[in-house]
Scaffold this motif. Structure first.
Motif, short mmCIF file in Angstrom:
data_model
loop_
_atom_site.label_atom_id
_atom_site.label_comp_id
_atom_site.label_asym_id
_atom_site.label_seq_id
_atom_site.Cartn_x
_atom_site.Cartn_y
_atom_site.Cartn_z
N LEU A 361 0.83 -1.21 0.00
CA LEU A 361 0.00 0.00 0.00
C LEU A 361 0.86 1.26 0.00
CD1 LEU A 361 -2.80 -1.02 2.53
CD2 LEU A 361 -3.08 -0.65 0.07
N LEU A 362 1.94 1.23 0.78
CA LEU A 362 2.85 2.38 0.81
C LEU A 362 3.49 2.58 -0.56
CD1 LEU A 362 4.51 4.58 2.19
CD2 LEU A 362 6.08 2.79 3.00
N GLN A 363 3.90 1.48 -1.18
CA GLN A 363 4.52 1.58 -2.51
C GLN A 363 3.52 2.12 -3.53
OE1 GLN A 363 7.34 -1.34 -3.22
NE2 GLN A 363 7.40 -1.14 -5.42
N MET A 364 2.26 1.71 -3.45
CA MET A 364 1.25 2.24 -4.37
C MET A 364 1.03 3.74 -4.14
SD MET A 364 0.41 -0.20 -6.38
CE MET A 364 2.14 -0.70 -6.20
N ALA A 365 1.06 4.16 -2.89
CA ALA A 365 0.92 5.59 -2.59
C ALA A 365 2.10 6.37 -3.16
CB ALA A 365 0.82 5.80 -1.07
N ASN A 366 3.29 5.80 -3.07
CA ASN A 366 4.47 6.46 -3.63
C ASN A 366 4.39 6.55 -5.15
OD1 ASN A 366 5.72 6.99 -1.17
ND2 ASN A 366 6.76 5.01 -1.12
N ARG A 367 3.88 5.49 -5.77
CA ARG A 367 3.71 5.52 -7.23
C ARG A 367 2.74 6.63 -7.65
NH1 ARG A 367 4.41 -0.02 -10.15
NH2 ARG A 367 2.96 0.90 -11.62
N LYS A 368 1.66 6.76 -6.88
CA LYS A 368 0.67 7.79 -7.20
C LYS A 368 1.29 9.18 -7.10
CE LYS A 368 -3.81 9.63 -5.73
NZ LYS A 368 -4.92 9.54 -4.74
N ALA A 369 2.11 9.40 -6.07
CA ALA A 369 2.76 10.70 -5.90
C ALA A 369 3.72 10.98 -7.05
CB ALA A 369 3.50 10.75 -4.57
N LEU A 370 4.44 9.97 -7.49
CA LEU A 370 5.37 10.14 -8.62
C LEU A 370 4.61 10.46 -9.90
CD1 LEU A 370 7.83 7.22 -7.86
CD2 LEU A 370 8.46 9.64 -8.00
N TRP A 409 12.10 13.77 7.68
CA TRP A 409 11.32 12.84 8.49
C TRP A 409 10.01 12.44 7.83
CZ3 TRP A 409 11.90 16.28 13.45
CH2 TRP A 409 13.12 16.02 14.06
N ILE A 410 9.47 13.29 6.98
CA ILE A 410 8.13 13.04 6.44
C ILE A 410 8.18 11.96 5.36
CG2 ILE A 410 7.44 15.40 6.97
CD1 ILE A 410 7.65 16.08 4.06
N PRO A 411 7.07 11.29 5.10
CA PRO A 411 7.05 10.24 4.07
C PRO A 411 7.55 10.75 2.72
CG PRO A 411 5.04 10.16 5.37
CD PRO A 411 5.77 11.40 5.79
N GLU A 412 8.27 9.89 2.01
CA GLU A 412 8.93 10.27 0.76
C GLU A 412 7.96 10.85 -0.26
OE1 GLU A 412 12.02 10.34 -0.03
OE2 GLU A 412 13.07 9.10 1.43
N ARG A 413 6.75 10.32 -0.32
CA ARG A 413 5.85 10.76 -1.37
C ARG A 413 5.42 12.22 -1.20
NH1 ARG A 413 3.07 7.61 2.16
NH2 ARG A 413 0.97 8.22 2.86
N PHE A 414 5.52 12.74 0.03
CA PHE A 414 5.18 14.13 0.26
C PHE A 414 6.41 15.04 0.12
CE2 PHE A 414 2.10 11.79 3.07
CZ PHE A 414 1.04 11.89 2.19
N SER A 415 7.58 14.50 0.43
CA SER A 415 8.79 15.32 0.32
C SER A 415 9.18 15.58 -1.13
CB SER A 415 9.96 14.66 1.06
OG SER A 415 10.32 13.44 0.47
N LEU A 416 8.44 14.97 -2.07
CA LEU A 416 8.63 15.30 -3.48
C LEU A 416 8.27 16.76 -3.76
CD1 LEU A 416 6.99 12.21 -5.24
CD2 LEU A 416 9.40 12.81 -5.31
N PHE A 417 7.45 17.33 -2.89
CA PHE A 417 6.90 18.66 -3.14
C PHE A 417 7.43 19.66 -2.12
CE2 PHE A 417 3.87 15.36 -4.34
CZ PHE A 417 3.72 15.63 -5.70
N PRO A 418 7.71 20.87 -2.54
CA PRO A 418 8.24 21.89 -1.61
C PRO A 418 7.18 22.35 -0.62
CG PRO A 418 7.83 22.86 -3.77
CD PRO A 418 7.61 21.38 -3.93
N PRO A 419 7.60 22.87 0.54
CA PRO A 419 6.64 23.34 1.55
C PRO A 419 5.93 24.61 1.12
CG PRO A 419 8.89 23.83 2.24
CD PRO A 419 9.00 22.99 1.00
N LEU A 420 4.67 24.71 1.55
CA LEU A 420 3.84 25.87 1.22
C LEU A 420 3.16 26.35 2.51
CD1 LEU A 420 2.44 27.69 -0.96
CD2 LEU A 420 0.64 25.95 -1.03
#
Length: 626
Positions: A361-370, A409-420
């Protein structure tokens, strides 16, 4: 005489052109390290001092062991006793035997076990077998008029460890890879594939058997299980998943890497190369033993064990100015100086990961973020920078360097994006309603606060604050196990969900059962935290509420938890917000966003994050710029 092309120079039309091996060899005659690099630019071959050109024809299927340079092959490991009926053992017992290294006692036994295990892998109905290979090999390599063959484009830029293969074995390796490219056109990127073929060739009767076995691994369709990533998207998602696991299970190593590397993800993107490129053969083949039985999950475990061992073996001060990516690679290549293969595997299996389904499930979430980032199934390799932009980042609470640590520290799929920046008391005022208005619709968020005593702490919150409305009048807890709280000043520390460190306590829910939602307090904050320092209200006895939508990874509905009070992540009402519950509140703020309290709580097992009763100087909420 046919030649196998090693590099793929691009023609003006974009097609890969053939490049004879012997031309590369003329540039470098040194005896080499047993690996090659596939790519679109000319590459120096460092496998052997002999010309890299051999006869290839449709009859070059050699006997078992004929692909091996026995002078380089390590001796079989000595075992006290190998059961005679080992091949008939049930899967659970075979797993135990593989972990203990029984296959290492006999090359013949290992060859038999490999073939039997792979034949039992569930795969697509139409999967190429040995007969198909012989037919395709005859058509591709049996024509005297064809002088050379290009390697598949999916190998561009990929390394090719050859371990203990002799020249005939290296030729067979290239032939099999060319046939895979011919019969599996959907593969667009697969850096692990050459290593797996090479390892299998050491224990294959002929090329056709090796091809059939690797084809079954490629075509595996078992649920929540994968053996070989076959696209850049899948590969990057695996790397992100490893980064997430390293973040949770190797905090000391992760902290070291985050403090010494500008791009943490770039370091973790080499995790598969550690296992099937940098490890010596006698280590890599033991990894392969358990990989066939347990799939990709076991690779995560072993790579995490390598990362833990690396942290034990280095001194932080010595890494200043060091290329940590290259240093890790050198460490893995010389792993025998630090730990035996048995001890490495023992430590790997001591790491308790969540279920295979949860990791999937984590890997699928990461794929979606990519995919949201623009990565597709069909594209080739590309690089992108994942670190926080130091020049443009500005916060009234933390420095850019401190935010980079939080971002690591945050999950990789979110660190793809800069902070806002979503909300700030300095700009939006001290209003809880304004807080909700600015933050609703954003998932996840990072909350930062600075007290009047200059202490800085906060929380990573995995769910949208609008989830609070789904509990109606009774403001229940929501969120997932990815939530965590942290301190920044005076000390930097993170406190995750208690079951991250002890996942065996959180048993997976059977598919046939439904999970009740997280507990809900009867009331959130009956009154604001006492401004004179007296104790604030604690959580009331939890009462069930209706289900709410939760993020897929580490959603509470996936687990049977021994204590409901250990899954109180976040809650909000008109009286205030709570983060972390059970025996106390990790962080609570009143409706004015001026007064708060912090205590130990069961959900995160944290100490107070700052002075227990505090006044807020500044509060910020950051989202993710998509």
């Amino acid at each position: 005489m046919l030649q196998v092309g090693l590099s793929l120079p691009r023609s003006p039309g974009g097609a890969a052109s053939c490049f004879p091996v012997a031309e590369d060899m003329a540039e470098d005659e040194t005896t080499g390290t047993g690996q090659e690099m596939f790519g679109s630019s000319p590459v120096t071959v460092v496998i052997t001092s002999e010309a890299d050109t051999w006869n290839i024809d449709d009859t070059s299927c050699l006997g078992c062991g004929q692909f091996v340079d026995w002078d380089r092959m390590p001796d079989p490991e000595q075992q006290a006793c190998v059961p005679r009926d080992i091949l008939s053992k049930p899967p659970k017992e075979l797993k135990k035997l593989a972990r203990e290294g029984y296959w290492a006692a006999s090359r013949t036994l290992r060859a038999q076990v490999y073939h039997q295990l792979i034949q039992q892998v569930s795969c697509r109905l139409v999967t190429p077998d040995a007969l198909v290979y012989r037919d395709v090999a005859s058509r591709l390599f049996g024509k005297p008029s064809v002088s050379s063959h290009p390697l598949p484009e999916f190998l561009e830029g990929c390394s090719m460890p050859t371990y203990c293969l002799n020249p005939e074995g290296i030729t067979a390796l290239k032939k099999i890879l060319i046939c895979i490219g011919n019969l599996f056109p959907d593969i667009t990127y697969s850096p692990i594939l050459p290593s797996l073929v090479a390892l299998l060739l050491h224990y294959s009767e002929d090329e056709a058997q090796c091809f059939e076995n690797i084809s079954r691994l490629i075509a595996s369709n078992a649920p929540h299980t994968s053996y070989i990533d076959q696209s850049f998207l899948a590969h990057q998602a695996s790397c992100m998943t490893f980064g997430d696991l390293a973040n949770k299970h190797c905090p000391a190593a992760h902290k070291l890497i985050a403090s010494t590397s500008e791009n943490v993800f770039e370091v973790y993107s080499e995790w598969l190369s550690w296992l099937f490129h940098d490890l010596p053969f006698n280590y890599a083949i033991r990894v392969f033993d358990v990989y066939l039985l347990e799939g990709q999950k076991v690779l995560y475990r072993i790579a995490l064990a390598l990362l833990k061992q690396y942290r034990l073996s280095v001194i932080s001060a010595e890494l200043e100015g060091t290329d940590i990516k290259a240093d890790l690679q050198a460490f893995v290549q010389n792993i025998a100086e630090h730990v035996t293969v048995d001890k490495l595997l023992e430590r790997a299996f001591g790491i308790r990961l969540f279920s295979r389904k949860e990791i999937w499930l984590l890997q699928m979430a990461n794929r979606k973020a990519l995919m949201e980032r623009g990565i597709t199934m069909v594209q080739g390799r590309q690089s992108f920078h994942l670190a926080v932009d130091m020049q443009n980042f500005s916060s009234s609470i933390v420095t850019a360097q401190e935010m980079r640590i939080i971002w690591s520290w945050i999950p990789e799929r979110f660190s793809l994006f800069p902070p806002l920046l979503l909300f700030s008391t300095s700009e939006d005022g001290c209003s809880l309603q304004r807080f909700y208005t600015c933050c609703e619709g954003c998932e996840p968020t990072v909350l930062l606060l600075k007290t009047t005593e200059e202490e800085v702490c906060g929380a990573f919150l995995s769910s949208d604050w609008s989830e609070r409305k789904k509990s109606g009048a009774m403001s229940g807890f929501f969120g997932t196990g990815e939530c965590f709280v942290f301190t920044v000043r005076p000390e930097t520390e993170r406190y995750e969900w208690v079951f991250i460190k002890k996942p065996e306590l959180a048993k997976a829910v059977p598919r046939s059962r439904q999970r009740s939602p997280s507990p809900s307090p009867a009331s959130l904050l009956g009154s604001s935290p006492d401004r004179r320092g007296t104790s604030s209200n604690h959580l009331a006895v939890p009462t069930p509420q209706r289900k709410s939508r939760l993020s897929p990874f580490l959603a509470i509905r996936h687990f049977l938890l021994p204590s409901k009070t250990a899954s109180m992540f976040m809650s909000g009402s008109q009286e205030g917000i709570i983060i972390g519950g059970g025996g106390g509140q990790a962080l609570s703020l009143d409706a004015s966003l001026l007064w708060g309290r912090t205590e130990h709580c069961e959900t995160f097992d944290n100490p107070p994050l700052c002075q227990e009763n505090f006044k807020v100087q500044l509060l910020e909420v950051w989202g993710f710029q998509n």
